[in-house]
Design a protein around this motif. Structure first.
Motif, PDB file in Angstrom:
ATOM      1  N   SER A 100       0.746  -1.325   0.101  1.00  0.00           N
ATOM      2  CA  SER A 100      -0.196   0.071   0.074  1.00  0.00           C
ATOM      3  C   SER A 100       0.648   1.285  -0.026  1.00  0.00           C
ATOM      4  O   SER A 100       0.456   2.314  -0.250  1.00  0.00           O
ATOM      5  CB  SER A 100      -0.906  -0.066   1.357  1.00  0.00           C
ATOM      6  OG  SER A 100      -0.255  -0.246   2.444  1.00  0.00           O
ATOM      7  N   ARG A 143     -10.580   1.532  -2.819  1.00  0.00           N
ATOM      8  CA  ARG A 143     -10.808   2.239  -1.665  1.00  0.00           C
ATOM      9  C   ARG A 143     -10.346   1.443  -0.585  1.00  0.00           C
ATOM     10  O   ARG A 143      -9.732   2.177   0.794  1.00  0.00           O
ATOM     11  CB  ARG A 143     -11.857   2.945  -1.766  1.00  0.00           C
ATOM     12  CG  ARG A 143     -12.415   4.087  -2.395  1.00  0.00           C
ATOM     13  CD  ARG A 143     -13.512   4.691  -2.411  1.00  0.00           C
ATOM     14  NE  ARG A 143     -13.798   6.032  -3.205  1.00  0.00           N
ATOM     15  CZ  ARG A 143     -14.664   6.343  -3.763  1.00  0.00           C
ATOM     16  NH1 ARG A 143     -15.706   5.594  -3.933  1.00  0.00           N
ATOM     17  NH2 ARG A 143     -14.645   7.762  -4.398  1.00  0.00           N
ATOM     18  N   THR A 144     -10.647   0.230  -0.635  1.00  0.00           N
ATOM     19  CA  THR A 144     -10.250  -0.661   0.814  1.00  0.00           C
ATOM     20  C   THR A 144      -8.636  -0.609   0.558  1.00  0.00           C
ATOM     21  O   THR A 144      -7.951  -0.526   1.783  1.00  0.00           O
ATOM     22  CB  THR A 144     -10.980  -1.870   0.567  1.00  0.00           C
ATOM     23  OG1 THR A 144     -12.468  -1.723   0.604  1.00  0.00           O
ATOM     24  CG2 THR A 144     -10.475  -2.774   1.716  1.00  0.00           C
ATOM     25  N   THR A 180      -5.984   1.777   1.893  1.00  0.00           N
ATOM     26  CA  THR A 180      -5.837   2.333   3.385  1.00  0.00           C
ATOM     27  C   THR A 180      -4.551   1.196   3.877  1.00  0.00           C
ATOM     28  O   THR A 180      -4.130   0.366   3.368  1.00  0.00           O
ATOM     29  CB  THR A 180      -7.075   1.912   4.266  1.00  0.00           C
ATOM     30  OG1 THR A 180      -7.224   0.491   4.089  1.00  0.00           O
ATOM     31  CG2 THR A 180      -8.217   2.363   3.551  1.00  0.00           C
ATOM     32  N   ARG A 181      -4.169   1.691   5.090  1.00  0.00           N
ATOM     33  CA  ARG A 181      -2.838   1.121   5.834  1.00  0.00           C
ATOM     34  C   ARG A 181      -3.514   0.490   6.960  1.00  0.00           C
ATOM     35  O   ARG A 181      -2.666   0.311   8.067  1.00  0.00           O
ATOM     36  CB  ARG A 181      -1.765   2.116   5.791  1.00  0.00           C
ATOM     37  CG  ARG A 181      -1.100   2.572   4.765  1.00  0.00           C
ATOM     38  CD  ARG A 181       0.093   3.230   5.247  1.00  0.00           C
ATOM     39  NE  ARG A 181       0.769   3.959   3.976  1.00  0.00           N
ATOM     40  CZ  ARG A 181       0.616   5.159   3.573  1.00  0.00           C
ATOM     41  NH1 ARG A 181      -0.108   5.952   4.268  1.00  0.00           N
ATOM     42  NH2 ARG A 181       1.101   5.615   2.677  1.00  0.00           N
ATOM     43  N   GLU A 182      -4.699   0.476   7.373  1.00  0.00           N
ATOM     44  CA  GLU A 182      -5.215   0.110   8.751  1.00  0.00           C
ATOM     45  C   GLU A 182      -5.360  -1.696   8.646  1.00  0.00           C
ATOM     46  O   GLU A 182      -6.018  -2.124   7.775  1.00  0.00           O
ATOM     47  CB  GLU A 182      -6.344   0.684   9.031  1.00  0.00           C
ATOM     48  CG  GLU A 182      -7.125   0.427  10.202  1.00  0.00           C
ATOM     49  CD  GLU A 182      -8.553   0.846  10.563  1.00  0.00           C
ATOM     50  OE1 GLU A 182      -9.139   0.415  11.411  1.00  0.00           O
ATOM     51  OE2 GLU A 182      -8.774   1.750   9.537  1.00  0.00           O
ATOM     52  N   LYS A 200      -8.651  -5.273   7.999  1.00  0.00           N
ATOM     53  CA  LYS A 200      -9.545  -4.692   7.014  1.00  0.00           C
ATOM     54  C   LYS A 200      -9.468  -5.883   6.000  1.00  0.00           C
ATOM     55  O   LYS A 200      -8.465  -6.596   5.867  1.00  0.00           O
ATOM     56  CB  LYS A 200      -8.929  -3.466   6.020  1.00  0.00           C
ATOM     57  CG  LYS A 200      -9.471  -2.359   6.931  1.00  0.00           C
ATOM     58  CD  LYS A 200     -10.682  -2.075   7.530  1.00  0.00           C
ATOM     59  CE  LYS A 200     -10.805  -0.840   8.105  1.00  0.00           C
ATOM     60  NZ  LYS A 200     -12.125  -0.194   8.637  1.00  0.00           N
ATOM     61  N   GLY A 222     -12.013   8.286   3.477  1.00  0.00           N
ATOM     62  CA  GLY A 222     -11.444   7.215   2.527  1.00  0.00           C
ATOM     63  C   GLY A 222     -10.250   7.802   1.652  1.00  0.00           C
ATOM     64  O   GLY A 222     -10.181   9.063   1.745  1.00  0.00           O
ATOM     65  N   PRO A 223      -9.511   7.280   1.115  1.00  0.00           N
ATOM     66  CA  PRO A 223      -8.518   7.764   0.188  1.00  0.00           C
ATOM     67  C   PRO A 223      -9.133   8.766  -0.967  1.00  0.00           C
ATOM     68  O   PRO A 223     -10.106   8.390  -1.564  1.00  0.00           O
ATOM     69  CB  PRO A 223      -7.804   6.605  -0.450  1.00  0.00           C
ATOM     70  CG  PRO A 223      -8.773   5.527  -0.390  1.00  0.00           C
ATOM     71  CD  PRO A 223      -9.693   5.836   0.871  1.00  0.00           C
TER      72      PRO A 223
END
Length: 357
Positions: free
Chosen positions: A118, A164-165, A168-170, A173, A326-327
């Motif tokens: 990511s 969009r998923t 992310t860096r979380e 998910k 969101g990004p």
């Protein structure tokens, strides 16, 4: 069945009897094997298999063992690892039968493991996975695939949701969806499963599995959002791309790409524009990223060509609506205005602008 192992301490079934499954409980699937003898034996078998898969995460050794349950039933368990880059276990083809001499009647479906970086916005594949697409050089080049390259071969029904998923860096998910896969043998239906997990540096690492479900499933129809974007390919004379504003990386071409451009990440990590144009681009992007304007325009951008020289373009774009945090994604239109043979002042070892994130 196919059991994914993308996230630490979590196992879920993503395929049963060649049909896609949306991350179903592993223990729950075993309860459906009635010959095991009920709920408690099923839990015992599930716990034993869980331990074997934990071992397989470390040694990647295929499994073929019988286990005798407390009710006296003998269960034969066969497991075949699906390995991703860095010798990480991404999934296990699992077969469970009652009786030491029972055996599967058909072969497991095709499945490959991959990772998504990511930060670099690149897909990494094993040599086996790259070979499945008829492009073994993808694995041996050591550079990874850019998002537009990957999405030319794997199209999902709701591409914007996937993008969009994974931007992310979380950790923790996940995304699951049907896909159409394009290989030298034609197109087929598959399920794409990705999950993010903790990494040693504290950032999320994304692992994925792409597995064939064409025996039971037809390729998916596009969402209304994706269909509208795809229609632009037939009505626009410009080159239009979906862009990740934070990293200024191309994500997916909506139309045919500009020919012969050496985009960042395809050969090396140099920025594609001429260095004198990079600052102008990021000055405009910073205004968009900071919420000061929903659109931007930069004229006379020189884009690096394969073999030397530059293609000159005018670029304009606008931010796509997004919910919450969101990004930021933008649709950017490129119009080619000319060519340039100016010298290239940037060495191939340069890593380019770090982005706005």
């Amino acid at each position: 069945m196919l059991v994914e192992t993308l996230q630490t301490n979590r196992l879920t079934v993503i395929e049963k009897d060649r049909k896609p499954s949306s991350r179903t409980s592993f223990a729950g699937i075993l309860r459906e094997v009635k010959d095991i003898g009920g709920n408690r034996p099923s839990k015992q078998a599930a716990a034993w298999i869980d331990d074997r898969i934990t071992e397989m995460r470390q040694d990647l050794v295929p499994l073929d063992k019988p286990v005798t349950l407390d009710n006296g039933r003998v269960v034969r368990v066969i497991g075949r690892p699906v390995v991703g880059p860095g010798d990480a276990l991404h999934a296990v083809h699992l077969w469970v039968g009652v009786g030491a001499d029972t055996a599967p009647t058909d072969k497991p479906s095709a499945a490959i493991g991959f990772t998504w970086n990511s930060d670099r916005r690149l897909v990494d594949l094993t040599e086996t996975a790259a070979g499945a697409f008829g492009r073994p050089e993808w694995a041996t080049a050591g550079r990874g695939l850019t998002a537009p390259e990957a999405l030319r071969f794997v199209r999902v029904s709701d591409g914007l949701s996937l993008i969009r998923t994974i931007l992310t860096r979380e950790p923790g998910k996940s995304w699951v969806g049907l896909a159409t896969v394009f290989t030298p043998l034609g197109q087929s239906a598959a399920q794409l499963v990705v999950g993010s997990d903790e990494s040693p540096d504290g950032r999320a690492v994304w692992r994925g599995v792409l597995h064939d479900v064409s025996a039971t499933t037809t390729p998916p129809a596009q969402s209304l959002e994706s269909s509208a974007l795809a229609a632009l390919r037939h009505v626009s004379q410009s080159h239009i791309v979906l862009l990740d504003i934070g990293k200024m990386r191309l994500i997916d071409w909506i139309t045919d790409p500009i020919p012969q451009i050496q985009w960042k990440g395809m050969v090396d990590n140099r920025d594609t524009p001429h260095p004198d144009d990079v600052q102008r681009i990021f000055d405009t992007a910073r205004q968009v990223f900071g919420g000061h304007t929903p659109r931007g325009e930069v004229k006379g951008i020189r884009l690096r060509r394969y073999g030397g020289g530059w293609t000159v373009v005018d670029a304009s774009g606008g931010v796509l609506p997004t919910a919450g945090e969101g990004p930021l994604l933008a649709l950017v239109q490129f119009d080619v205005t000319g060519m340039s043979n100016e010298p290239d002042p940037v060495p191939p070892t340069d890593n380019g602008h770090p982005g706005l994130e």
